[in-house]
Write a protein that holds these residues in place. Structure first.
Motif, mmCIF file in Angstrom:
data_model
loop_
_atom_site.group_PDB
_atom_site.id
_atom_site.type_symbol
_atom_site.label_atom_id
_atom_site.label_comp_id
_atom_site.label_asym_id
_atom_site.label_seq_id
_atom_site.Cartn_x
_atom_site.Cartn_y
_atom_site.Cartn_z
ATOM 1 N N ILE B 100 41.896 31.947 48.979
ATOM 2 C CA ILE B 100 41.648 31.172 47.755
ATOM 3 C C ILE B 100 40.801 31.960 46.763
ATOM 4 C CG2 ILE B 100 39.519 29.970 48.468
ATOM 5 C CD1 ILE B 100 41.090 27.410 47.303
ATOM 6 N N THR B 101 40.090 32.971 47.253
ATOM 7 C CA THR B 101 39.316 33.838 46.358
ATOM 8 C C THR B 101 40.254 34.608 45.415
ATOM 9 O OG1 THR B 101 39.353 35.465 48.146
ATOM 10 C CG2 THR B 101 37.345 34.177 47.894
ATOM 11 N N GLY B 102 41.470 34.902 45.890
ATOM 12 C CA GLY B 102 42.446 35.597 45.054
ATOM 13 C C GLY B 102 42.943 34.686 43.940
ATOM 14 N N PHE B 103 43.119 33.418 44.293
ATOM 15 C CA PHE B 103 43.510 32.405 43.316
ATOM 16 C C PHE B 103 42.405 32.278 42.261
ATOM 17 C CE2 PHE B 103 43.305 27.763 42.312
ATOM 18 C CZ PHE B 103 44.546 27.608 41.703
ATOM 19 N N ALA B 104 41.162 32.229 42.725
ATOM 20 C CA ALA B 104 40.029 32.131 41.799
ATOM 21 C C ALA B 104 39.950 33.383 40.939
ATOM 22 C CB ALA B 104 38.732 31.942 42.571
ATOM 23 N N ASN B 105 40.172 34.531 41.530
ATOM 24 C CA ASN B 105 40.142 35.791 40.786
ATOM 25 C C ASN B 105 41.170 35.790 39.656
ATOM 26 O OD1 ASN B 105 41.800 38.772 41.058
ATOM 27 N ND2 ASN B 105 39.706 38.801 40.319
ATOM 28 N N ALA B 106 42.365 35.275 39.954
ATOM 29 C CA ALA B 106 43.411 35.228 38.931
ATOM 30 C C ALA B 106 42.978 34.347 37.761
ATOM 31 C CB ALA B 106 44.715 34.707 39.532
ATOM 32 N N ILE B 107 42.325 33.225 38.074
ATOM 33 C CA ILE B 107 41.858 32.319 37.022
ATOM 34 C C ILE B 107 40.728 32.956 36.206
ATOM 35 C CG2 ILE B 107 40.576 30.155 36.660
ATOM 36 C CD1 ILE B 107 42.278 28.890 38.789
ATOM 37 N N VAL B 108 39.740 33.494 36.899
ATOM 38 C CA VAL B 108 38.573 34.053 36.214
ATOM 39 C C VAL B 108 38.957 35.288 35.404
ATOM 40 C CG1 VAL B 108 36.258 34.976 36.529
ATOM 41 C CG2 VAL B 108 37.070 33.155 38.025
ATOM 42 N N ALA B 109 39.801 36.144 35.982
ATOM 43 C CA ALA B 109 40.200 37.363 35.276
ATOM 44 C C ALA B 109 40.942 37.012 33.994
ATOM 45 C CB ALA B 109 41.076 38.236 36.171
ATOM 46 N N SER B 110 41.831 36.019 34.057
ATOM 47 C CA SER B 110 42.561 35.608 32.849
ATOM 48 C C SER B 110 41.596 35.048 31.820
ATOM 49 C CB SER B 110 43.605 34.537 33.188
ATOM 50 O OG SER B 110 44.460 34.991 34.196
ATOM 51 N N ALA B 111 40.663 34.222 32.279
ATOM 52 C CA ALA B 111 39.714 33.607 31.350
ATOM 53 C C ALA B 111 38.870 34.673 30.663
ATOM 54 C CB ALA B 111 38.806 32.629 32.096
ATOM 55 N N MET B 112 38.347 35.621 31.449
ATOM 56 C CA MET B 112 37.501 36.675 30.882
ATOM 57 C C MET B 112 38.284 37.562 29.926
ATOM 58 S SD MET B 112 35.452 37.958 34.204
ATOM 59 C CE MET B 112 34.951 39.529 33.516
ATOM 60 N N GLU B 113 39.513 37.883 30.333
ATOM 61 C CA GLU B 113 40.310 38.843 29.571
ATOM 62 C C GLU B 113 40.536 38.374 28.142
ATOM 63 O OE1 GLU B 113 41.753 41.937 30.976
ATOM 64 O OE2 GLU B 113 41.472 42.086 28.818
ATOM 65 N N PHE B 114 40.730 37.069 27.976
ATOM 66 C CA PHE B 114 41.105 36.595 26.650
ATOM 67 C C PHE B 114 39.946 35.969 25.880
ATOM 68 C CE2 PHE B 114 44.971 37.172 28.995
ATOM 69 C CZ PHE B 114 45.699 37.917 28.097
ATOM 70 N N LYS B 115 38.731 36.234 26.371
ATOM 71 C CA LYS B 115 37.530 35.785 25.695
ATOM 72 C C LYS B 115 37.508 36.253 24.244
ATOM 73 C CE LYS B 115 32.570 36.555 26.170
ATOM 74 N NZ LYS B 115 31.559 37.182 27.013
ATOM 75 N N ARG B 116 37.961 37.480 24.010
ATOM 76 C CA ARG B 116 37.884 38.063 22.672
ATOM 77 C C ARG B 116 38.871 37.436 21.697
ATOM 78 N NH1 ARG B 116 37.222 43.613 25.854
ATOM 79 N NH2 ARG B 116 34.970 43.554 26.056
ATOM 80 N N GLU B 117 39.768 36.608 22.216
ATOM 81 C CA GLU B 117 40.675 35.881 21.323
ATOM 82 C C GLU B 117 40.143 34.469 21.094
ATOM 83 O OE1 GLU B 117 41.994 37.931 23.761
ATOM 84 O OE2 GLU B 117 42.567 39.432 22.286
#
Lengths: 119, 154, 336
Positions: B100-117
Motif C-alpha cells: 500500500i506504500t506504493g499506492f500512497a507513493n503514486a498519490i503523493v508523487a502525482s500531487a507533488m509533481e503538479f504543485k507548480r500548476e
C-alpha cells in the motif's frame, strides 16, 4: 497474532509475483498496471473466498499488498449487502476503504504543500 | 495490392521485432526478484510489527489493520516527500509498488509533481492520476461481487 | 550550374553556411560525463535559479543562444531569425526563450531530431540568400520530459534495461553566410519510419530504422561511401538502438562501423545510472555544440555526418495504441 516472518514471506512472495509479471511479460507494465492488477485480483480472490485464508497465514503480509486492499473492498461490500441488501453493494466498498483513501489524500496533499519534487 | 503491401509491412515489422528481441539484453530477473522479495517482505514485516503493537493495546484486528495502513501510508508520503521512495523504487521494483506504500507513493508523487500548476487544478486534479484507475477497478469489482451476492441472497 | 537537390531527399549547398560559433549548457549529470570539460557551462542543479523545471529549460536554451551570439562577436540584434524547438508541448522552451530574446522565431518540432532539423533549415535559409545570420538551437531537460511523457518524478518506477535518460542540455549555433569555421555542406531530410515499435521505454529500438534509412538515403543520393566521413554520429539511439543500427547497416550493405557512434552512448560514463544511454534533443545538441565542433575547430575531426533522431509519438497516441513514428535528419559538417 501473526509472527513477523510469516508476514515477511507472504508479503515478499506477493511482491515477487508482481516483479515476475513486470520482467517476463512483453508489454510494458507500468506501476499503474500493477496496482490495478493487484486490487482487481485481490477483490476477485476475496469474492471466491480464497484471500481470507492467506490473511490468516500472512497477516500484514497479505493485507498490506494492494491485493489486500481489494480484499478489504470486497469484504466490506459483502458485509454491507448482508445488512442493507442492494444499497450495501453501493456503499460497502468505499466505507471499508475510507480510512486508507482519506489518509492517502490528506498526507498526499500535505506532502505536496511542504515538499518540492527533487527529481 | 494494398493488402499485399500491408502484409509485407507486417512481415517486415515482425522480423524487426525479432531483431530487437535478439539485441535487447534480458532484464536481470533474479536480481530484481530478490530485491522485490526482500523489500516487499520488509515493508510487510514493519506493518506486522505495527499491527501487533496495536493489537497488544487491545484493539480489534480490523481497527489495528486500519491504523497500520494509515501509518504505512504516512511513512510512504514522508519518504516520497523527502525524495527517498523513488530511489528505492528504482531497485526494488514491484517490492515497493505492490504494498500500500506504493499506492500512497503514486498519490503523493502525482500531487507533488503538479504543485507548480497550482493547488486546485495542479495538486487537486492530478492527485489521483495514477491511483484513480486503481480505485475505479477496485470499486467496480467489489460492487459487482456485491451485486452477485444480492442475487444469490434473494 | 546544377541544382542543389541530389537524389530524392538530399540537398547540397552552393555557398556552404559557416558555423561561426556554438554554445552548450548542460545539467549536473552531463557535466560528470566523459565530455564534461567541453561544455561551456555545467549547471550545479536542475533549477538554474528558476521556480520550475520548464522555466529552467527555457533559460538554458536562452542562455545558450546568447552565449553563441556573444562568441560569434555579434549582438542579439544582428540575428535575423532563430530556429528552435524542444520536447515540451507546444515547444514552450523555445517560445519563451525567443520571447525573452525578442528575436524572430521559427518554432520547430522534430522531437530529438530538432538539432539536425534546425541546422538543415537554417543552412537552407542562409544558402538560399534569405538571411545571412541565423541561430539554430534546441534543448531538453530530464525532469520536464519525464513528467510530460512518463511518470511523476518522485514516483518509484523501475527502469528497464532499455530505458534511456533524457539529457538536460541545450545547444545553439550561429550560422552565417561568411566567416571561418566548419561548414554545412549537405543535408538529408528524413522520412518518417515506423517499424511498429510500441515500447515507450525502448526508444532506441524505435528510432534505429529511421536513422539507418536516412543515412542510406544520404549516401545513395550523394553517391558517397560511408568512409567519406570521419565520423557518422546518430543523435540518441543509446546502447541498444546503436547495436540495432549496426545490424541494420549490415542488412542494407553500408559499413560505417569503425566510424560510427551515437551521442546517447558517448554523453555518459559507464558507471552513470542512465541504463541504455542518453536521449532528448539536448543529447545531440550538446555533443555537437560542445566536443564535436571544438574538435573540428582544432582540426582533429574533419568530416562529420550528424544524424539526429526523433521519436514523434505523444502520450495520447501511445494510450491509443499507436506505434512510435520516428524521423532522422542528417547534416554534413565539414572543416576545410
Amino acid at each position: 497474532m501473526v509472527p513477523w516472518y510469516s508476514a515477511f514471506i507472504v508479503g515478499g512472495i506477493l511482491c515477487l509475483i508482481g516483479q515476475l509479471v513486470m520482467d517476463l511479460t512483453k508489454a510494458q507494465i507500468t506501476p499503474g498496471h500493477i496496482l490495478v492488477g493487484y486490487i482487481t485480483s485481490g477483490a476477485i480472490l476475496s469474492g471466491l473466498g480464497l484471500y481470507q485464508p492467506l490473511v490468516e497465514i500472512g497477516g500484514a503480509g497479505a493485507t498490506i499488498p494492494l491485493s489486500g486492499f481489494g480484499h478489504l473492498l470486497t469484504q466490506g461490500t459483502l458485509k454491507a449487502v448482508e445488512q442493507k441488501g442492494l444499497l450495501g453493494a453501493f456503499s460497502g466498498g468505499i466505507e471499508a476503504a475510507a480510512a486508507g483513501i482519506t489518509a492517502a489524500v490528506i498526507f498526499g496533499y500535505i506532502a505536496a504543500v511542504i515538499f518540492n519534487p527533487k527529481g | 495490392m494494398e493488402e499485399q503491401n500491408l502484409e509485407l509491412k507486417n512481415i517486415e515489422q515482425k522480423e524487426y521485432d525479432d531483431l530487437v528481441n535478439k539485441v535487447k539484453p534480458k532484464p536481470p530477473v533474479l536480481k530484481n526478484c530478490i530485491w522485490a522479495f526482500v523489500v516487499g517482505g520488509l515493508i510487510c514485516t514493519l506493518a506486522q510489527f505495527i499491527q501487533n503493537y496495536f493489537m497488544g493495546l487491545g484493539m480489534s484486528r480490523q481497527d489495528a489493520a486500519s491504523y497500520t495502513s494509515i501509518i504505512m501510508i504516512f511513512l510512504a508520503a514522508l519518504a516520497t516527500g523527502l525524495g527517498v521512495y523513488d530511489e528505492l523504487g528504482k531497485r526494488a521494483g514491484a517490492g515497493s509498488i505492490v504494498p500500500i506504500t506504493g499506492f500512497a507513493n503514486a498519490i503523493v508523487a502525482s500531487a507533488m509533481e503538479f504543485k507548480r500548476e497550482g493547488y486546485i487544478f495542479g495538486v487537486g486534479a492530478r492527485i489521483f492520476s495514477v491511483a484513480g484507475p486503481t480505485l475505479v477497478f477496485g470499486f467496480a469489482v467489489a460492487f459487482f461481487i456485491g451485486l452477485l451476492k444480492v442475487f444469490i441472497n434473494s | 550550374m546544377p541544382g542543389k537537390k541530389r537524389g530524392k531527399q538530399t540537398v547540397v549547398f552552393h555557398n556552404p553556411p559557416v558555423i561561426t560559433s556554438s554554445a552548450s549548457i548542460v545539467g549536473p549529470d552531463e557535466g560528470k560525463g566523459p565530455f564534461g570539460s567541453y561544455f561551456d557551462q555545467v549547471l550545479p542543479d536542475y533549477m538554474f535559479g528558476e521556480k520550475t523545471w520548464e522555466k529552467a529549460e527555457s533559460k538554458m536554451l536562452r542562455e545558450a543562444v546568447k552565449l553563441a551570439i556573444n562568441k560569434a562577436n555579434l549582438k542579439e540584434d544582428d540575428i535575423e531569425v532563430i530556429l528552435a524547438g524542444d520536447l515540451l508541448n507546444q515547444t514552450i522552451s523555445a517560445n519563451y526563450a525567443a520571447r525573452d530574446l525578442s528575436l524572430p522565431l521559427l518554432g520547430l518540432y522534430g522531437a530529438c531530431s530538432t538539432m539536425a532539423e534546425s541546422l538543415l533549415l537554417g543552412a537552407m535559409l542562409v544558402d538560399g540568400g534569405f538571411f545571412s545570420k541565423v541561430v539554430a538551437a534546441t534543448s531538453s531537460h530530464h525532469h520536464t520530459a519525464e513528467r510530460q511523457f512518463r511518470f511523476p518524478t518522485e514516483q518509484g518506477v523501475q527502469p528497464t534495461v532499455t530505458t534511456q535518460w533524457t539529457a538536460t542540455a541545450a545547444g545553439a549555433v550561429v550560422l552565417q553566410s561568411e566567416g571561418s569555421g566548419p561548414r554545412i555542406t549537405a543535408a538529408t531530410v528524413g522520412k518518417v519510419v515506423d517499424m511498429g515499435q510500441k515500447d515507450m521505454s525502448n526508444m532506441g529500438s524505435a528510432m534505429a530504422p529511421a536513422a539507418v534509412d536516412t543515412i542510406k538515403a544520404h549516401l545513395d543520393d550523394l553517391k558517397r561511401s560511408p568512409d567519406y566521413y570521419d565520423l557518422i554520429l546518430t543523435g540518441d539511439l543509446g546502447k541498444i538502438g546503436k547495436a540495432i543500427a549496426e545490424e541494420l547497416f549490415v542488412v542494407k550493405g553500408i559499413v560505417p562501423k569503425p566510424f560510427y557512434n551515437d551521442c546517447g552512448v558517448l554523453l555518459y560514463d559507464e558507471n552513470q545510472d542512465v541504463n541504455a544511454g542518453g536521449s532528448g534533443c539536448g543529447c545531440a545538441a550538446c555533443m555537437l555544440c560542445g566536443p564535436l565542433l571544438k574538435k573540428m575547430q582544432e582540426g582533429s575531426l574533419k568530416k562529420l555526418l550528424l544524424v539526429a533522431t526523433g521519436a514523434l509519438m505523444s502520450p495520447t497516441s501511445m494510450f491509443q495504441g499507436e506505434s512510435i513514428p520516428c524521423v532522422a535528419h542528417a547534416v554534413a559538417v565539414e572543416m576545410n
